[in-house]
Design an enzyme around this catalytic site. Sequence first.
Site, mmCIF file in Angstrom:
data_model
loop_
_atom_site.group_PDB
_atom_site.id
_atom_site.type_symbol
_atom_site.label_atom_id
_atom_site.label_comp_id
_atom_site.label_asym_id
_atom_site.label_seq_id
_atom_site.Cartn_x
_atom_site.Cartn_y
_atom_site.Cartn_z
ATOM 1 N N SER A 54 -1.866 -6.304 -0.552
ATOM 2 C CA SER A 54 -1.244 -7.623 -0.718
ATOM 3 C C SER A 54 -2.203 -8.758 -1.095
ATOM 4 O O SER A 54 -1.876 -9.544 -1.985
ATOM 5 C CB SER A 54 -0.477 -8.001 0.542
ATOM 6 O OG SER A 54 0.647 -7.169 0.656
ATOM 7 N N CYS A 61 -8.905 -5.588 4.451
ATOM 8 C CA CYS A 61 -9.501 -5.091 5.689
ATOM 9 C C CYS A 61 -10.926 -5.592 5.885
ATOM 10 O O CYS A 61 -11.747 -5.499 4.972
ATOM 11 C CB CYS A 61 -9.589 -3.574 5.651
ATOM 12 S SG CYS A 61 -8.092 -2.812 5.103
ATOM 13 N N ASN A 86 -10.022 -1.480 10.819
ATOM 14 C CA ASN A 86 -9.195 -2.653 10.509
ATOM 15 C C ASN A 86 -7.959 -2.635 11.434
ATOM 16 O O ASN A 86 -7.788 -1.683 12.215
ATOM 17 C CB ASN A 86 -8.810 -2.592 9.026
ATOM 18 C CG ASN A 86 -7.825 -1.473 8.750
ATOM 19 O OD1 ASN A 86 -7.826 -0.458 9.458
ATOM 20 N ND2 ASN A 86 -7.006 -1.637 7.763
ATOM 21 N N CYS A 104 -4.718 -1.907 11.326
ATOM 22 C CA CYS A 104 -3.751 -0.789 11.462
ATOM 23 C C CYS A 104 -4.435 0.560 11.605
ATOM 24 O O CYS A 104 -3.785 1.599 11.653
ATOM 25 C CB CYS A 104 -2.776 -0.828 10.308
ATOM 26 S SG CYS A 104 -1.892 -2.402 10.233
ATOM 27 N N GLY A 105 -5.769 0.585 11.654
ATOM 28 C CA GLY A 105 -6.503 1.790 12.037
ATOM 29 C C GLY A 105 -6.912 2.713 10.914
ATOM 30 O O GLY A 105 -7.635 3.681 11.138
ATOM 31 N N GLU A 106 -6.460 2.425 9.674
ATOM 32 C CA GLU A 106 -6.714 3.381 8.600
ATOM 33 C C GLU A 106 -8.089 3.223 7.957
ATOM 34 O O GLU A 106 -8.504 4.060 7.175
ATOM 35 C CB GLU A 106 -5.614 3.291 7.530
ATOM 36 C CG GLU A 106 -5.622 2.038 6.666
ATOM 37 C CD GLU A 106 -4.925 0.842 7.302
ATOM 38 O OE1 GLU A 106 -4.653 0.891 8.512
ATOM 39 O OE2 GLU A 106 -4.663 -0.134 6.584
ATOM 40 N N THR A 130 1.267 0.415 4.058
ATOM 41 C CA THR A 130 2.045 -0.123 2.929
ATOM 42 C C THR A 130 3.334 -0.829 3.379
ATOM 43 O O THR A 130 4.367 -0.716 2.729
ATOM 44 C CB THR A 130 2.376 0.947 1.851
ATOM 45 O OG1 THR A 130 3.347 1.870 2.356
ATOM 46 C CG2 THR A 130 1.158 1.713 1.415
ATOM 47 N N THR A 148 4.388 -3.974 3.233
ATOM 48 C CA THR A 148 5.062 -4.784 2.211
ATOM 49 C C THR A 148 5.037 -4.132 0.844
ATOM 50 O O THR A 148 5.997 -4.257 0.089
ATOM 51 C CB THR A 148 4.440 -6.197 2.065
ATOM 52 O OG1 THR A 148 3.207 -6.231 2.745
ATOM 53 C CG2 THR A 148 5.372 -7.244 2.576
HETATM 54 N N1 UDP Z 1 -2.686 -6.664 7.179
HETATM 55 C C1 UDP Z 1 -2.806 -7.918 7.758
HETATM 56 N N2 UDP Z 1 -1.673 -8.631 8.082
HETATM 57 C C2 UDP Z 1 -0.428 -8.135 7.874
HETATM 58 C C3 UDP Z 1 -0.287 -6.858 7.294
HETATM 59 C C4 UDP Z 1 -1.439 -6.153 6.952
HETATM 60 O O1 UDP Z 1 -3.908 -8.383 7.977
HETATM 61 O O2 UDP Z 1 0.569 -8.833 8.185
HETATM 62 C C5 UDP Z 1 -3.906 -5.875 6.796
HETATM 63 C C6 UDP Z 1 -4.389 -4.936 7.867
HETATM 64 O O3 UDP Z 1 -5.792 -4.798 7.780
HETATM 65 C C7 UDP Z 1 -3.719 -3.637 7.509
HETATM 66 C C8 UDP Z 1 -3.855 -3.671 6.001
HETATM 67 O O4 UDP Z 1 -3.627 -5.044 5.689
HETATM 68 O O5 UDP Z 1 -4.358 -2.566 8.120
HETATM 69 C C9 UDP Z 1 -2.913 -2.805 5.243
HETATM 70 O O6 UDP Z 1 -1.575 -3.000 5.689
HETATM 71 P P1 UDP Z 1 -0.339 -2.696 4.739
HETATM 72 O O7 UDP Z 1 -0.654 -1.477 3.949
HETATM 73 O O8 UDP Z 1 0.894 -2.690 5.572
HETATM 74 O O9 UDP Z 1 -0.347 -3.984 3.796
HETATM 75 P P2 UDP Z 1 0.413 -4.320 2.428
HETATM 76 O O10 UDP Z 1 -0.622 -4.259 1.348
HETATM 77 O O11 UDP Z 1 1.566 -3.390 2.246
HETATM 78 O O12 UDP Z 1 0.885 -5.740 2.617
#
Ligand code: UDP
Length: 584
Positions: A84, A100, A281, A283-285, A433, A435
């Site tokens: 994002s 992250c 980070n 969510c642990g990944e 993922t 969002t």
């Molecule tokens: N993350 C964050 N805030 C949020 C969602 C995600 O800081 O509200 C960070 C966090 O480090 C998480 C990483 O983004 O481990 C990936 O999350 P996700 O894949 O859900 O994010 P997307 O790219 O889909 O928004």
Amino acid sequence: LKLDNAMFQNNGPIISGNAKVVLERRYLRKNDQGDPIETPTDMFRRVAHHVAQAEMRYGGSETAAEMEAIFYSMMTEFRFLPNSPTLMNAGRRLGQLAACFVLPVEDSMEGIFDALKHAAIIHKSGGGTGFSFSRLRPKNSRVGTTGGVASGPVSFMKVFNTATEQVKQGGTRRGANMAILRVDHPDILEFIQCKEKDSDLNNFNISVGITDAFMDALKKGSDYDLIDPREKRITKKLSSIEVFDTLVYHAWKNGDPGIVFLDRINRDNPTPALGEIESTNPCGEQPLLPMESCNLGSVNLAKFVMEKEGAAVIDFEGLSQTIYHAIRFLDDVIDMSLYPIPEIERMVKGNRKIGLGVMGFADMLYQLEIPYNSEKGIETAETLMKFFQDTAHDASRALAETRGTFENFEQSVYKDREGCAYRNATTTTIAPTGTLSIIAGCSSGIEPLFALSFTRTIMDNDEMIEVNPVFEATARTRGFYSLELMKMIARKGGIQGLGNIPEDVKRVFVTAHDITPEWHVRMQAAFQKYTDNAVSKTVNLHRNAEVADVIKVYNLAYDLGCKGVTIYRDGSKDRQVLSVNKNE
Ligand code: UDP
């Protein structure tokens, strides 16, 4: 932007209603009144253009234009999306593109508040932060300069939590934090219980850093040592069984804490000479060194199923091409990102870690007609991810041939390994993922679907039934589609136990709660086997699962080589985002 439509292979993405709402709220550029001043198509152009500027230094303007067009179509066709912050910030003033970060928390007032300040800056740009609080002296130990007593890791976490709460009001999205405390820290029991009340530390995920020494003690049922991190001395012993029981009970009760296997994570540390990995980070990944950050991206597997001789099969060739382009995209992001502090920029450019992963895996299995909870499901995951990882490594090696290996390569474990001259210290990560999957309209990460159909309340309280498209197509061709049935499925979430659906269909179209915890863990382990970094996964348990079930999950995750595990028992949190009514 100056480029005209003819340069691109399509005229823009087809965006679902949900995705549109998400994009308008957080991703699109807005004017002073808060109205969007770009369309989703403009957004993807902005991102493709900005990221491809990195190509100028490696191949000149022609290559940059060519890659820009490729990046644009790969995103607008939803084959690949970057994390994002890249979508939000590329080509804009903030310019911070990674999701992250891991920040060190030193055992001093200055150190603690430096970390807090850096976290605030990162949250403002949409990044998440992980911290290990393991270096802090325990509660009630002496403070040399004042003669007072230290308040300990958990009390400082509350300060971080409050700061995050305030920053999130003005930032691009909710700031997320991970707090890790080593299982041998003297304050471990307080840490395990710190999220007991739901509202406490609501901006933190917490995980206990499990060591091999602890697991050995647990297998023997013996005591283990607690160590004061400042004085490096054993303060006392605790029963490994009691600590584990407390941990598991709290995880069972409300999902926290999770666990991460620190020694295992460090065995995969590509640059041990540069330091030890203490945290992941939020969510642990993504395990990272202190002051490291990483940008992620995800390939949508739902787009890589094709028909061959009347059967649905994985499109490995298409997948390979997208992986090559996605790795190049993420490597470009490192050059084009702005960094919140110079130390982070130095670390990131030194190791060039990226994390390419997958989403839409459950959608892919539906199309292939393979049950998630089956030996074939696990085999498919392993074959797929091995291919994915090998290709990602090939792509990183190919980049190194023209761009050079990462700066710290000579200090890495790869320097003496044949065929490991990579551009990036790590290449693969499986993100949640959350969002991205909404934007791409696919199932999230490697998770099974939560429901096959659900009711959405739209304007004027009208209710609309949304059915998974693959399931709907199957229901229609097999002749059991009816609106009534879809409504019933929306109330139940799944189709197991429904009389008028063929058995083979029931077997394929499983949802999260039809899948036993063992299969959840086995699937996580299958992906972990071929992932450089770690895998985001929630092991779902039924509302009536017992503490013993959680113990089984934790032990299995350790035995199968997972780097950590997060469980969630249905209904164990007051506010549950996704819930299926089980009373129907
Ligand atoms: N993350 C964050 N805030 C949020 C969602 C995600 O800081 O509200 C960070 C966090 O480090 C998480 C990483 O983004 O481990 C990936 O999350 P996700 O894949 O859900 O994010 P997307 O790219 O889909 O928004």
